[in-house]
Write a protein that holds these residues in place. Structure first.
Motif, PDB file in Angstrom:
ATOM      1  N   LEU A 140     130.702 115.604  24.052  1.00 17.82           N
ATOM      2  CA  LEU A 140     130.535 117.046  23.845  1.00 17.82           C
ATOM      3  C   LEU A 140     129.363 117.567  24.685  1.00 17.82           C
ATOM      4  CD1 LEU A 140     131.661 119.379  22.146  1.00 17.82           C
ATOM      5  CD2 LEU A 140     130.255 118.608  20.233  1.00 17.82           C
ATOM      6  N   SER A 172     129.467 113.068  20.365  1.00 17.63           N
ATOM      7  CA  SER A 172     130.899 112.910  20.026  1.00 17.63           C
ATOM      8  C   SER A 172     131.689 112.852  21.322  1.00 17.63           C
ATOM      9  CB  SER A 172     131.418 114.122  19.239  1.00 17.63           C
ATOM     10  OG  SER A 172     130.580 114.420  18.166  1.00 17.63           O
ATOM     11  N   TRP A 174     134.573 113.685  23.690  1.00 14.06           N
ATOM     12  CA  TRP A 174     135.251 114.984  23.716  1.00 14.06           C
ATOM     13  C   TRP A 174     136.024 115.109  25.009  1.00 14.06           C
ATOM     14  CZ3 TRP A 174     134.876 118.470  19.644  1.00 14.06           C
ATOM     15  CH2 TRP A 174     135.418 119.749  19.849  1.00 14.06           C
ATOM     16  N   TRP A 175     137.296 115.243  24.947  1.00 12.12           N
ATOM     17  CA  TRP A 175     138.204 115.455  26.086  1.00 12.12           C
ATOM     18  C   TRP A 175     139.170 114.313  26.379  1.00 12.12           C
ATOM     19  CZ3 TRP A 175     140.289 119.541  27.769  1.00 12.12           C
ATOM     20  CH2 TRP A 175     139.572 120.733  27.929  1.00 12.12           C
ATOM     21  N   ILE A 225     141.201 118.171  20.206  1.00 15.54           N
ATOM     22  CA  ILE A 225     140.154 119.198  20.377  1.00 15.54           C
ATOM     23  C   ILE A 225     140.684 120.629  20.379  1.00 15.54           C
ATOM     24  CG2 ILE A 225     138.472 117.732  21.569  1.00 15.54           C
ATOM     25  CD1 ILE A 225     139.349 119.049  24.213  1.00 15.54           C
ATOM     26  N   LEU A 241     138.744 114.162  20.225  1.00 14.77           N
ATOM     27  CA  LEU A 241     137.330 113.967  19.884  1.00 14.77           C
ATOM     28  C   LEU A 241     137.229 112.671  19.089  1.00 14.77           C
ATOM     29  CD1 LEU A 241     136.712 114.661  16.595  1.00 14.77           C
ATOM     30  CD2 LEU A 241     137.418 116.902  17.408  1.00 14.77           C
TER      31      LEU A 241
END
Ligand SMILES: CCCCCCCC/C=C\CCC/C=C/C(=O)SCCNC(=O)CCNC(=O)[C@H](O)C(C)(C)COP(=O)(O)OP(=O)(O)OC[C@H]1O[C@@H](n2cnc3c(N)ncnc32)[C@H](O)[C@@H]1OP(=O)(O)O
Ligand SMILES: Cc1cc2nc3c(=O)[nH]c(=O)nc-3n(C[C@H](O)[C@H](O)[C@H](O)COP(=O)(O)OP(=O)(O)OC[C@H]3O[C@@H](n4cnc5c(N)ncnc54)[C@H](O)[C@@H]3O)c2cc1C
Length: 664
Positions: A140, A172, A174-175, A225, A241
């Motif tokens: 993130l 976290s 993320w993606w 996400i 995530l």
């Protein structure tokens, strides 16, 4: 009965052997035959239908993606397709899916960064899809700055395990594609900590979900996400995530080719450079360059075919109006993109060779070409994707109003394509990597170290700094050596000017930050030189087929001269050419467009795209655009009823308000 073909006349005008051009585009006769067969296989299979997907809800689209992936896997097994054919099949299915990451990143990460024992343990399961994996690097709070990742993997010598933990919200993951809802495993990038010491970012194989119930394992929080840009498009992918709450994995799940942790917790750095931890990104950046030529070719194919069908103005004595492809402005916008598609194809072929070469060298512990492989993949990924993303939008505009219809295929292509400018490295961040490489090369020029590979031209800096372009007439610009020297001189002069400016700063890093916009321009000039020079090299090869080489020469000249025209300021400001020579280049460019014109439809036919893959009414092979647009309009759900839902609640009360008002 012969099939209707609105492009028949255009096809008759072609001055080259189309079948041979198809082979040049595919790379070889074998590639052509393979891809043709696989493309038709996909196009004829109703499960792979995609004309309705922009209408699907996110959940339905995702389920449709799972169904297609499962069906594709079944076809791959049943037909005993090779890995190469299977990759082709997935790409012709043309729907972003978790399988892209499983085959494109998870497996390559294990192959590139794992030891032979780790290969033996994990790869057979992954190849059979008994486990499905993704590539979980970005967080993130950090994507570009990989060294800034926060997830920790702390070694516990008592249990011989790593403890994976997400210490902050920004840590976290993320993606990562395929992570949200599908992957059972991930290669997770985390800071390795042993004995309280931080050894930087490394890869770890981590199981995320149960293999029987698909539920997240204890300590793991995982999910999607959310919706992304556009309808359909990349929303078929479950970008996810992920958080770890002290999740334990055995020590042998750290990918240990680059560095190792012993049973006692000792960190051992092998003689392999630490940058190999970034190796999967180098691999994918290389594939993205070839993919750019496919996406660009697709948009150009749609815009070219439509431009030959569409007519506006100029009817004489009741005759037909002018085909919009005959307008010089249309040609000057479209033909450079057509030429760029071919240029990117050839540079993609060369980059694949370079990547294979560097991989073989790495296996033999020769790391000498790694910096160049990094600079070339980073720079060309950045340059080709930025051009392609802009080109798709330009093709939409070239198709006028109908380009904005979803069934033109262009809006969805744009929405799916644009994140390539961001993923696998933000394009500006990557160009700055190229600029660093170039500044380093310039700084070593006086040291006796001869630049090699794509920077070999810098070894001729003395000549290139003072050479004069000899163009006197427009046609002088057709000489390959003249074009090449102009691009080399521009790149070297921009590099050396920037290096000199950097030298004025007492702190080089401050200088680099201050001059970064100029450095990005330097990197672009260098990358454009690579593409031009690889196109010219391609033309040195024996290319069979009537008129094929001639067409490629025309396209190569269009590619180079349109860049020269677009960046005239650079070429003139660095004294590589005079303003008059710039004007002559533009004159020659106009003449070249006239030579492309009769061949335009055949040049896009050479891409050999099926109507299924193109997914565009405007680009369909037979050019029967208007009838198809008309029929398609009636399939829209809004036309299911003559009077729309909501009429009684919302429209009628407004429409009838004058009656009420009148009664008042
Ligand atoms: C056949 C089918 C195939 C299909 C394939 C399809 C795959 C699926 C396709 C699409 C789906 C999209 C999936 C998307 C996935 C992702 O996005 S994954 C995450 C990608 N993330 C990034 O790209 C992050 C970008 N950032 C970086 O790469 C780095 O952090 C950095 C910007 C390079 C900076 O790194 P760092 O701070 O460590 O480095 P520097 O200090 O700047 O440099 C130190 C030296 O290292 C050299 N270097 C840097 N990177 C590399 C590299 N990759 N390889 C080799 N060398 C590298 C750098 O030049 C410095 O060298 P020097 O010391 O000599 O100057
Ligand atoms: C569709 C999609 C799929 C993805 N799939 C994956 C995946 O499978 N796995 C995975 O790990 N990640 C994945 N990613 C993440 C992706 O790799 C990152 O988003 C990407 O690397 C960019 O990083 P960022 O988001 O941190 O951008 P940032 O670095 O925050 O960029 C924001 C802006 O800052 C600028 N900037 C940043 N640093 C500098 C600098 N040093 N100098 C000048 N300008 C700078 C950039 O140019 C940009 O304009 C995916 C992303 C997308 C959009």
């Amino acid at each position: 009965m012969e099939a209707l073909d609105y492009h028949a006349e255009e096809r008759r005008k072609a001055e080259f052997n189309l079948d041979e051009m198809k082979i040049v585009w595919a790379g070889s006769r074998r590639n052509y035959e393979l891809s043709d067969r696989v493309a038709r296989l996909v196009a004829s299979d109703p499960v792979f239908r995609k004309d309705n997907r922009t209408m699907l809800t996110r959940k339905d689209l995702f389920k449709d993606t799972l169904r297609k992936a499962a069906h594709a896997w079944k076809r791959i097994i049943d037909l005993r397709l090779s890995e190469e054919e299977a990759n082709m099949l997935r790409s012709y299915v043309d729907q972003p899916a978790f399988t892209d990451l499983h085959w494109g990143m998870f497996i390559p990460a294990i192959k590139g960064q794992g030891t032979s024992e780790q290969h033996e343990k994990w790869l057979p399961m992954a190849y059979k899809m008994q486990i499905i994996g993704c590539y979980a690097q970005t967080e993130l709070g950090h994507g570009s700055n990989v060294q800034g990742l926060e997830t920790t993997a702390t070694f516990d010598p008592q249990t011989d395990e790593f403890d994976l933990h997400s210490p902050t919200l920004t840590s976290s993951k993320w993606w990562p594609g395929g992570l949200g809802k599908v992957s059972t495993h991930a290669v997770v990038y985390a800071r390795l900590i042993t004995g309280g010491q931080d050894h930087g970012v490394h890869g770890f194989i981590v199981q995320l979900r149960g293999l029987d119930d698909h539920l997240p394992l204890p300590g793991i929080t995982v999910g999607d996400i959310g919706m992304k840009f556009g309808s359909g498009a990349y929303n078929s992918m479950d970008n996810g995530l992920l958080r770890f709450d002290h999740v334990r994995i055995p020590r042998n799940q750290m990918l240990m080719r680059v560095s190792q942790v012993t049973r006692e917790g000792k960190f051992v750095q092998s003689d392999v450079p630490r940058q190999l931890v970034y190796g999967t990104m180098v691999y994918v950046r290389q594939t993205i360059v070839s993919d750019a030529s496919c996406a660009l070719a697709r948009a150009v194919c749609i815009a070219t075919r439509y431009s030959a069908v569409r007519r506006q103005f100029g009817s004489q004595n009741g005759g037909p109006e002018i085909q919009v492809i005959d307008y010089k402005t249309q040609q000057s916008r479209l033909f450079p993109l057509l030429a760029s598609a071919y240029a990117f194809r050839f540079v993609g072929e060369w980059l694949k060779w370079l990547y294979t070469d560097v991989t073989q060298r790495l296996q033999a512990n020769d790391f000498s070409t790694l910096p160049e492989a990094h600079a070339c993949t980073a720079g060309l990924k950045s340059m080709t994707t930025s051009v392609t993303a802009d080109a798709i939008e330009e093709c939409r505009k070239l198709c006028g109003g109908h380009g904005y219809l979803s069934n033109s295929g262009l809006p969805e292509l744009f929405a799916v394509y644009i994140p390539t400018c961001t993923y696998e490295g933000d394009n500006v961040v990557l160009l700055l990597q190229v600029a660093r490489f170039l500044m380093k090369t310039v700084s070593q020029l006086g040291s006796g170290k001869k630049p090699v590979g794509t920077t070999a031209y810098m070894g001729r800096a003395e000549h290139l700094m003072q050479c004069r372009c000899e163009v006197e007439m427009a046609q002088d610009w057709l000489k390959p050596s003249t074009i090449l020297e102009a691009f080399e001189a521009r790149a070297v002069r921009m590099s050396i000017a920037c290096a000199k400016s950097l030298g004025k700063f007492s702190n080089p890093e401050d200088g680099f930050a201050e001059l970064s916009p100029d450095l990005v321009e330097v990197a672009i000039a260098h990358c454009q030189l690579i593409v031009v020079s690889k196109f010219l090299e391609k033309l040195q090869q024996d290319i069979p087929g009537k008129g094929v080489k001639r067409q490629l020469e025309i396209l190569c000249n269009v590619y180079a001269l349109h860049l020269l025209h677009k960046h005239l300021g650079d070429f003139v400001a660095t004294g590589c050419i005079t303003p008059n020579q710039g004007a002559l280049a533009n004159e020659q460019l106009r003449l070249l467009y006239a030579q492309v014109r009769p061949n335009a439809i055949a040049l896009v036919d050479a891409f050999n795209y099926t109507d299924h893959y193109l997914g565009s009414i405007l680009g369909c092979y037979d050019g029967n655009v208007y009838q198809k647009l008309y029929q398609e309009a009636w399939k829209d759900p809004l036309n299911d009823t003559v009077v729309p839902d909501g009429y009684l609640e919302y429209l009628r009360p407004i429409l009838k308000q004058h009656i009420r008002t009148a009664r008042l």
